[in-house]
Scaffold this motif. Structure first.
Motif, PDB file in Angstrom:
ATOM      1  N   ARG A  55       0.757  -1.182   0.026  1.00  0.00           N
ATOM      2  CA  ARG A  55      -0.052   0.133   0.057  1.00  0.00           C
ATOM      3  C   ARG A  55       0.921   1.244   0.188  1.00  0.00           C
ATOM      4  N   ILE A  56       1.929   1.228   1.002  1.00  0.00           N
ATOM      5  CA  ILE A  56       2.788   2.416   0.976  1.00  0.00           C
ATOM      6  C   ILE A  56       3.637   2.757  -0.057  1.00  0.00           C
ATOM      7  N   GLU A  57       4.324   1.711  -0.656  1.00  0.00           N
ATOM      8  CA  GLU A  57       5.069   1.854  -1.869  1.00  0.00           C
ATOM      9  C   GLU A  57       4.389   1.855  -3.126  1.00  0.00           C
ATOM     10  N   LYS A  58       2.952   1.688  -3.088  1.00  0.00           N
ATOM     11  CA  LYS A  58       2.185   1.725  -4.182  1.00  0.00           C
ATOM     12  C   LYS A  58       2.610   0.686  -5.408  1.00  0.00           C
ATOM     13  N   PHE A  59       2.800  -0.619  -4.735  1.00  0.00           N
ATOM     14  CA  PHE A  59       3.168  -1.653  -5.574  1.00  0.00           C
ATOM     15  C   PHE A  59       1.619  -2.545  -5.695  1.00  0.00           C
ATOM     16  N   ALA A  60       0.713  -2.006  -4.759  1.00  0.00           N
ATOM     17  CA  ALA A  60      -0.450  -2.339  -4.979  1.00  0.00           C
ATOM     18  C   ALA A  60      -1.573  -1.102  -5.268  1.00  0.00           C
ATOM     19  N   THR A  61      -2.568  -1.078  -6.118  1.00  0.00           N
ATOM     20  CA  THR A  61      -3.396  -0.002  -6.309  1.00  0.00           C
ATOM     21  C   THR A  61      -4.240   0.261  -5.241  1.00  0.00           C
ATOM     22  N   LYS A  62      -4.797   1.477  -5.199  1.00  0.00           N
ATOM     23  CA  LYS A  62      -5.966   1.688  -4.056  1.00  0.00           C
ATOM     24  C   LYS A  62      -7.035   0.645  -3.907  1.00  0.00           C
ATOM     25  N   THR A  63      -7.658   0.440  -5.133  1.00  0.00           N
ATOM     26  CA  THR A  63      -8.532  -0.310  -5.133  1.00  0.00           C
ATOM     27  C   THR A  63      -8.128  -2.208  -4.771  1.00  0.00           C
ATOM     28  N   GLU A  64      -6.912  -2.347  -4.951  1.00  0.00           N
ATOM     29  CA  GLU A  64      -6.377  -3.623  -4.637  1.00  0.00           C
ATOM     30  C   GLU A  64      -6.076  -3.822  -3.091  1.00  0.00           C
ATOM     31  N   TRP A  65      -5.512  -2.866  -2.778  1.00  0.00           N
ATOM     32  CA  TRP A  65      -5.089  -3.031  -0.939  1.00  0.00           C
ATOM     33  C   TRP A  65      -6.430  -2.752  -0.355  1.00  0.00           C
ATOM     34  N   LYS A  66      -7.391  -1.895  -0.733  1.00  0.00           N
ATOM     35  CA  LYS A  66      -8.951  -1.954   0.073  1.00  0.00           C
ATOM     36  C   LYS A  66      -9.579  -3.290  -0.085  1.00  0.00           C
ATOM     37  N   ARG A  67      -9.558  -3.422  -1.276  1.00  0.00           N
ATOM     38  CA  ARG A  67     -10.266  -4.949  -1.529  1.00  0.00           C
ATOM     39  C   ARG A  67      -9.632  -6.036  -0.374  1.00  0.00           C
ATOM     40  N   ALA A  68      -8.107  -6.168  -0.218  1.00  0.00           N
ATOM     41  CA  ALA A  68      -7.554  -7.002   0.300  1.00  0.00           C
ATOM     42  C   ALA A  68      -7.994  -7.072   1.859  1.00  0.00           C
ATOM     43  N   PHE A  69      -8.577  -6.255   2.491  1.00  0.00           N
ATOM     44  CA  PHE A  69      -8.926  -6.435   3.725  1.00  0.00           C
ATOM     45  C   PHE A  69     -10.228  -7.716   3.930  1.00  0.00           C
ATOM     46  N   GLU A  70     -11.081  -7.471   2.828  1.00  0.00           N
ATOM     47  CA  GLU A  70     -12.155  -8.466   2.960  1.00  0.00           C
ATOM     48  C   GLU A  70     -11.545  -9.991   2.327  1.00  0.00           C
ATOM     49  N   GLU A  71     -10.495  -9.729   1.486  1.00  0.00           N
ATOM     50  CA  GLU A  71      -9.771 -11.038   0.916  1.00  0.00           C
ATOM     51  C   GLU A  71      -9.086 -11.926   2.221  1.00  0.00           C
ATOM     52  N   ILE A  72      -8.413 -11.020   2.934  1.00  0.00           N
ATOM     53  CA  ILE A  72      -7.852 -11.615   4.067  1.00  0.00           C
ATOM     54  C   ILE A  72      -8.676 -12.224   5.350  1.00  0.00           C
ATOM     55  N   ASN A  73      -9.537 -11.425   5.350  1.00  0.00           N
ATOM     56  CA  ASN A  73     -10.641 -12.058   6.540  1.00  0.00           C
ATOM     57  C   ASN A  73     -11.368 -13.109   5.937  1.00  0.00           C
ATOM     58  N   THR A  74     -11.408 -13.125   4.697  1.00  0.00           N
ATOM     59  CA  THR A  74     -12.077 -14.323   4.194  1.00  0.00           C
ATOM     60  C   THR A  74     -11.134 -15.583   4.059  1.00  0.00           C
ATOM     61  N   PHE A  75      -9.950 -15.346   3.860  1.00  0.00           N
ATOM     62  CA  PHE A  75      -8.838 -16.409   3.858  1.00  0.00           C
ATOM     63  C   PHE A  75      -8.664 -16.921   5.305  1.00  0.00           C
ATOM     64  N   GLU A  76      -8.734 -16.216   6.290  1.00  0.00           N
ATOM     65  CA  GLU A  76      -8.463 -16.566   7.540  1.00  0.00           C
ATOM     66  C   GLU A  76      -9.620 -17.255   8.348  1.00  0.00           C
ATOM     67  N   GLN A  77     -10.765 -16.725   7.620  1.00  0.00           N
ATOM     68  CA  GLN A  77     -11.735 -17.685   8.099  1.00  0.00           C
ATOM     69  C   GLN A  77     -12.132 -19.013   7.603  1.00  0.00           C
ATOM     70  N   THR A  78     -11.670 -19.089   6.280  1.00  0.00           N
ATOM     71  CA  THR A  78     -11.784 -20.529   5.818  1.00  0.00           C
ATOM     72  C   THR A  78     -10.771 -21.183   6.579  1.00  0.00           C
ATOM     73  N   LEU A  79      -9.604 -20.944   7.077  1.00  0.00           N
ATOM     74  CA  LEU A  79      -8.627 -21.752   7.702  1.00  0.00           C
ATOM     75  C   LEU A  79      -9.283 -21.965   9.053  1.00  0.00           C
ATOM     76  N   THR A  80      -9.870 -21.006   9.738  1.00  0.00           N
ATOM     77  CA  THR A  80     -10.202 -21.212  11.057  1.00  0.00           C
ATOM     78  C   THR A  80     -11.570 -22.035  11.307  1.00  0.00           C
ATOM     79  N   GLU A  81     -12.205 -22.020  10.345  1.00  0.00           N
ATOM     80  CA  GLU A  81     -13.546 -22.828  10.426  1.00  0.00           C
ATOM     81  C   GLU A  81     -13.156 -24.446  10.072  1.00  0.00           C
TER      82      GLU A  81
END
Length: 259
Positions: A119-145
């Motif tokens: 995010r900080i170095e702009k290797f990901a676009t604003k759209t990409e890193w904002k979307r990542a919060f939901e992607e990460i939560n889903t990823f972790e939920q998949t594992l913990t379930e």
């Protein structure tokens, strides 16, 4: 979790060197017992370490694993993705590093790079890193379930303490390898990292995969905090799943730490 990282208070414990070593040894053997319990029940453990440069991630991981069965864990130091890894979704390389059931994986940096350095170095676009919060939560939920426990640590130090450690590393020939030009550049982006980290903590701290913010100015205190939080979180998750774990008796531990 809503927290202002620049206001995290330094924590220290009034322990002598001998008392610190005894407490550390006791906690390490407690953690070893839980490692064996996880293996017995086929539950995988994922430990994530993020934080400011020189905040003590490596030192905490070293003490965390010091008395573990080395056959049952692996530490993944995460750097920038390799060219071939960029051909896939950014989470792909982390799926491939997940532990088997009954094993432990420790991530020194992790998939949270998408909402921090990328995010900080702009290797990901604003759209990409904002979307990542939901992607990460889903990823972790998949594992913990399934058969996974996830525990996450953010190691925080003051700007002044970080500078002190950088200078110490620069002047110590046996620690110079820990310091890079990128580390110095990142100091100029301190506030950017604080803003990104605070948003990350707010949006990804959930009961099934909690964050623990560790004050790292006092190295010894930080290491003890990490292991205590890990022990408490593992035992809480085992209890939720109806799995038994052997009690650690003070008498047994007293005998161990005095050997």
């Amino acid at each position: 979790m809503i927290i202002q990282l620049n206001q995290v208070q330094k924590k220290s414990e009034s322990l002598s060197k001998k008392e610190y070593k005894q407490e550390l040894k006791k906690l390490q053997y407690h953690l070893l017992s839980l490692q064996l319990t996880l293996r017995k029940h086929g539950v995988a453990l994922v430990l994530v370490f993020e934080g400011m440069d020189a905040a003590g991630k490596g030192g905490a991981i070293k003490r965390l694993t010091e008395r573990m069965d080395p056959r049952g864990f692996i530490v993944h130091p995460i750097a920038a993705p390799q060219p071939h890894e960029k051909r896939y979704h950014y989470l792909h390389r982390f799926w491939r590093k997940l532990p088997m059931h009954g094993q432990i994986a420790i991530f020194d940096r992790s998939w949270y790079g998408r909402v921090l350095v990328e995010r900080i170095e702009k290797f990901a676009t604003k759209t990409e890193w904002k979307r990542a919060f939901e992607e990460i939560n889903t990823f972790e939920q998949t594992l913990t379930e399934e058969e996974y426990i996830i525990i996450k640590f953010w190691m925080q130090i003051s700007n002044e303490e970080q500078l002190k450690r950088f200078v110490e590393r620069k002047n110590d020939p046996f620690k110079q390898w820990k310091l890079t030009e990128e580390d110095w550049r990142n100091r100029d982006k301190w506030e950017d990292y604080i803003v990104a980290a605070e948003e990350m903590l707010e949006k990804t701290d959930v009961e099934r995969s909690p964050w623990f913010v560790i004050s790292g100015d006092d190295k010894k205190s930080a290491r003890l905090q990490v292991i205590r939080h890990a022990i408490n979180a593992i035992e809480a998750e085992l209890s939720k799943r109806g799995l038994e774990f052997p009690p650690i008796h003070d008498k047994e531990l007293t005998q161990i730490i005095n050997e």
